[in-house]
Design a protein around this motif. Structure first.
Motif, PDB file in Angstrom:
ATOM      1  N   ALA A 227       0.834  -1.204   0.000  1.00 41.69           N
ATOM      2  CA  ALA A 227       0.000   0.000   0.000  1.00 41.69           C
ATOM      3  C   ALA A 227       0.868   1.253   0.000  1.00 41.69           C
ATOM      4  O   ALA A 227       0.579   2.227  -0.721  1.00 41.69           O
ATOM      5  CB  ALA A 227      -0.919  -0.009   1.217  1.00 41.69           C
ATOM      6  N   THR A 228       1.931   1.244   0.781  1.00 41.24           N
ATOM      7  CA  THR A 228       2.820   2.401   0.827  1.00 41.24           C
ATOM      8  C   THR A 228       3.511   2.606  -0.511  1.00 41.24           C
ATOM      9  O   THR A 228       3.714   3.744  -0.949  1.00 41.24           O
ATOM     10  CB  THR A 228       3.872   2.214   1.937  1.00 41.24           C
ATOM     11  N   THR A 233       0.827   8.711   0.432  1.00 43.47           N
ATOM     12  CA  THR A 233      -0.102   9.581   1.149  1.00 43.47           C
ATOM     13  C   THR A 233      -1.353   8.823   1.573  1.00 43.47           C
ATOM     14  O   THR A 233      -1.822   8.940   2.715  1.00 43.47           O
ATOM     15  CB  THR A 233      -0.490  10.783   0.274  1.00 43.47           C
ATOM     16  N   GLY A 234      -1.903   8.019   0.660  1.00 43.72           N
ATOM     17  CA  GLY A 234      -3.093   7.239   0.983  1.00 43.72           C
ATOM     18  C   GLY A 234      -2.827   6.235   2.082  1.00 43.72           C
ATOM     19  O   GLY A 234      -3.662   6.029   2.975  1.00 43.72           O
ATOM     20  N   ALA A 235      -1.648   5.597   2.055  1.00 46.45           N
ATOM     21  CA  ALA A 235      -1.308   4.627   3.101  1.00 46.45           C
ATOM     22  C   ALA A 235      -1.195   5.317   4.455  1.00 46.45           C
ATOM     23  O   ALA A 235      -1.645   4.782   5.475  1.00 46.45           O
ATOM     24  CB  ALA A 235       0.010   3.934   2.747  1.00 46.45           C
ATOM     25  N   ARG A 236      -0.632   6.516   4.467  1.00 46.80           N
ATOM     26  CA  ARG A 236      -0.516   7.242   5.723  1.00 46.80           C
ATOM     27  C   ARG A 236      -1.888   7.615   6.267  1.00 46.80           C
ATOM     28  O   ARG A 236      -2.141   7.539   7.475  1.00 46.80           O
ATOM     29  CB  ARG A 236       0.334   8.494   5.523  1.00 46.80           C
ATOM     30  N   PRO A 242       4.619   5.799   7.951  1.00 48.32           N
ATOM     31  CA  PRO A 242       5.692   5.759   6.951  1.00 48.32           C
ATOM     32  C   PRO A 242       7.043   5.353   7.544  1.00 48.32           C
ATOM     33  O   PRO A 242       7.856   4.736   6.866  1.00 48.32           O
ATOM     34  CB  PRO A 242       5.723   7.196   6.403  1.00 48.32           C
ATOM     35  N   ILE A 243       7.262   5.686   8.826  1.00 47.47           N
ATOM     36  CA  ILE A 243       8.522   5.299   9.470  1.00 47.47           C
ATOM     37  C   ILE A 243       8.613   3.784   9.587  1.00 47.47           C
ATOM     38  O   ILE A 243       9.662   3.179   9.312  1.00 47.47           O
ATOM     39  CB  ILE A 243       8.637   5.966  10.850  1.00 47.47           C
TER      40      ILE A 243
END
Length: 346
Positions: A227-228, A233-236, A242-243
């Motif tokens: 997904a990332t 942005t959508g995954a976040r 994100p880290i």
């Protein structure tokens, strides 16, 4: 060229291509998730092989001190943040993992001579000493620059490669190392000898590729990475940190590099700077896949291995030139058929 030579060259090409395929997959994964063109991927290969060679020579590998230095840096950076946020309960696990682990490993190797350990234990120790470097390097070098342009991330990646190469020279010296083969089995295929170590490399690479497929398809963390990679942005927004994604993909990249180095250590002499050339050939495979397609990157890497093997027979002095020239028509074709897309704004 007779059939026997053709089969021997094909055997070498497929063996090298299998390793390049693993590195190409790691490069595609890191770039898709973090936008980092990870030049130091080959250093994990060299460190994995040289760490095992040091253990087999009865020495405490310098990888431990590098791991301790990286862990201490991470502990200081994260420790300051935790103190400022008042999250004191997380300080002990942070210190135990980043500082206590390397110190315990060093104490264990000083107490028990590495030569007394079975081969399987030496391999496991080598992997455990190299893999944690992946997320540590991400935390130190790339996490603070997560929103920087790709060019800045590339410059940092090159600087990190130069630093790790210098440290490799410091810890392992300029002399190359080669480990004994994991198996002495030998077969014949069409009149050409087929070494058991070669079969082991191909089988291990295949198993790792299949394991990666199931990881991405069947596990929650694998799906989070996918997904990332598709939409950061959508995954976040969906709650995927994100880290965490960055640390996880760097961990996988380090594991792939370390295992690859251990697999090829009995087949070729590894020097402190050998990882760069090996990683660069994996990068050619990743470029063939457009730094986006895992299957095409793997197939491209196998093509690189075969091209390298057969060109060494016809023009051994120019085999590296021939391999890296392959990237020119690929880039030309992609530049003519791809639509330019502005870099995603964070």
């Amino acid at each position: 060229m007779d059939l026997q030579i053709f089969l021997l060259l094909g055997q070498d090409g497929i063996t090298n291509g299998a390793v390049y395929a693993l590195l190409a997959l790691a490069l595609v994964l890191v770039f898709a998730v973090t936008r980092v063109i990870f030049i130091p991927q080959g250093e994990f290969v060299a460190f994995g092989a040289l760490t095992l060679a040091s253990l087999q020579a009865g020495q405490v590998p310098g990888t431990i001190w590098l791991l301790l230095g990286l862990g201490t840096t991470v502990a200081v950076l994260d420790g300051i943040r935790l103190v400022r946020e008042g999250r004191y309960a997380k300080l002990p696990p942070l210190l135990i993992f980043n500082i206590g682990g390397p110190l315990l490993a060093a104490a264990g190797l000083f107490a028990v001579p590495p030569t007394q350990l079975p081969l399987a234990v030496q391999v496991v120790i080598s992997i455990l000493l190299v893999v944690p470097m992946g997320p540590m390097l991400y935390r130190i070098a790339f996490q603070p620059l997560a929103n920087a342009p790709v060019l800045v991330l590339l410059i940092v990646s090159i600087a990190l490669h130069l630093a790790l190469t210098g440290l490799g020279l410091l810890f392992f010296g300029a002399e190359g190392s080669r480990t004994p083969a994991f198996t002495d089995l030998s077969f014949e295929l069409g009149g050409a000898p087929l070494q058991g170590q070669t079969i082991l490399v191909v089988m291990a690479s295949t198993v790792l590729i299949i394991a990666l497929y199931f990881f991405f398809e069947r596990t929650i963390y694998g799906k989070a990475l996918r997904a990332t990679a598709m939409n950061r942005t959508g995954a976040r927004l969906m709650g995927i940190p994100p880290i965490l994604a960055g640390k996880l993909c760097f961990t996988l990249a380090a594991a792939i590099g370390a295992v690859s180095g251990i697999l090829i250590a009995p087949l070729t002499t590894i020097y402190y700077d050998s990882g760069f050339l090996i990683g660069l050939k994996g990068f050619v495979g990743a470029i063939i896949g457009g730094l986006a397609s895992y299957p095409i990157a793997a197939l491209g890497a196998i093509l690189v291995g075969l091209l390298e093997s057969y060109s060494s027979f016809y023009a051994s002095a120019f085999k590296e030139v021939i391999v890296f020239t392959l990237i020119i028509p690929v880039l030309l074709w992609r530049s003519l058929t791809s639509r330019h897309i502005e870099e995603e704004e964070e």
